[in-house]
Design an enzyme around this catalytic site. Structure first.
Site: not given
Ligand code: NPQ
Ligand code: MG
Length: 373
Positions: A266, A294, A194, A192, A217, A138, A242, A164-166
């Site tokens: 998770k 994670g 968030n 992702d 995500e 990540s 997530d 995975k790119l934020k």
């Protein structure tokens, strides 16, 4: 199994590099560890994945410690069922609402002790079918696109099988396009958010469709399942949830509503490894692939994640990286390393299958408290 002592230990570990997400920058980890010792002297370890601040979810390290001390431990230690078994932990704590990360840490420690005592590995107990799992990484939001490309190049050099790119509004299409352009169509790539977007951003997110991402995500807020279902119909890229997946029931609901096509599992977010296995099972029954998320865990939490990721429906690489992605020195005596094909070995010894590095642990410990029945 009879519990003789429960230790709550706080540890501060600096991260190798700052980790930036849409909700903040993380420079180090302030981690709560649970160690149980049985009457026979068997130890079990659990790592609480809550962050220092309640930014990813409502839980935070200090709060989790208070909840464990004041609300969870008294219930666990008063459980009439003796000997205590890991499958009794969830039911014993169910009256306390929420706090899944605190509950998960306690259950993990009891489960580890129980499995160590009976000589069974966590992966074997959960039903793992593979001895090695593909490692993903990540990658946090960077200062600039060139800096991001350097970081990704380094991880691909290390051998990571998936990136995975934020992302966040203002850092999405441009970095994704640049990474695709530089590293090619073969790179397994996903993003992702968030929960940083709204349904009004659907057209911006749809621009990501042309980059062949594995998934997007959690673009929308945790409680917006309907929004995710509406968004999913406007995107070609599969949606993965997530933050929204707080239980096996939540997973079943999200799938039934069409809110996701893939699920990030998770254990901390769903209250433990037993519930995480149920999330896996619900998704498998619906033909929905899962992968292991994670939370910048130490080797203690990572060992358990590796065991979980050995289950059959974990068909996508997880956010399970090598120890040196996060720490100069991990809390397990043997660091987790990437093998030549970008996989990490699933521990096969009893319980978590790792040995905690007690010297290093003592050096990075900031506080310890003990409780007995
Ligand atoms: C995610 N993890 O998938 C999380 C986000 C995350 C590897 O991207 C402290 C507390 C640190 C919570 C770091 C990854 C955290 C955290 C990352 C959550 O969304
Ligand atoms: Mg996530």
């Amino acid at each position: 199994m009879k519990l003789a002592e429960v230790e709550l230990r706080r540890v501060r570990l600096p991260l190798m590099t700052p980790f930036r997400t849409s909700f903040g920058v993380q420079l180090d980890r302030d981690i709560l560890l649970v160690r149980v010792t049985t009457a026979d002297g068997v130890e079990g370890w659990g790592e609480c994945v809550a962050g220092t601040d309640p930014l990813y979810s409502p839980e935070f390290t200090e709060g989790a410690q208070v909840v464990i001390r004041e609300h969870l431990l008294p219930r666990l230690l008063a459980t009439p069922e003796r000997p205590l078994a890991a499958h009794r932990v969830g039911p014993a704590l169910a009256a306390v609402k929420g706090h899944p990360m605190a509950k998960a840490a306690l259950e993990a420690a009891v489960l580890d002790a129980e499995l160590r005592a009976s000589g069974v590995s966590l992966a074997g107990f959960l039903g793992g079918v593979r001895g090695r799992v593909a490692a993903g990484v990540s990658v946090g939001i960077a200062e600039s696109v060139p800096a991001l490309l350097d970081t990704v190049a380094g991880y691909l050099d290390d051998g990571y099988r998936r990136v995975k790119l934020k992302i966040e509004p203002g850092w999405d299409v441009t970095p994704v396009a640049a990474v695709r352009e530089r590293f090619g169509d073969q790179l397994a790539l996903q993003v992702d958010a968030n929960a940083a977007y709204g349904l009004a951003d659907a057209r911006q997110l749809a621009e990501l469709d042309e980059f062949g991402l594995l998934l997007i995500e959690q673009p929308l807020p945790e409680d917006d399942l309907r929004g995710h279902a509406v968004l999913a119909r406007q995107l070609r890229t599969p949606l993965c949830l997530d933050e929204s997946i707080t239980s096996a029931r939540a997973a079943a609901d999200a799938i039934a509503l069409g809110a996701c096509q893939i699920v990030n599992v998770k254990a901390g977010r769903v209250g433990g490894y037993l519930e995480a296995r149920r999330v896996h099972d619900v998704c498998a029954a619906q033909g929905v692939p899962v992968w292991c998320g994670g939370m910048l865990e130490t080797g203690i939490g990572r060992a358990a994640n590796l065991a979980l990721a050995a289950l059959p429906n974990f068909t996508l690489p997880g956010d399970i990286s090598a120890s040196d992605r996060y720490w100069r020195r991990d809390l397990s005596t043997e660091p987790f390393v990437l093998e030549d094909d970008g996989c990490i070995r699933v521990p096969d010894g009893p319980g978590l299958g790792i040995t905690v590095d007690q010297d290093w642990l003592d050096e990075v410990t900031t506080a310890v408290e003990h409780h007995a029945p």
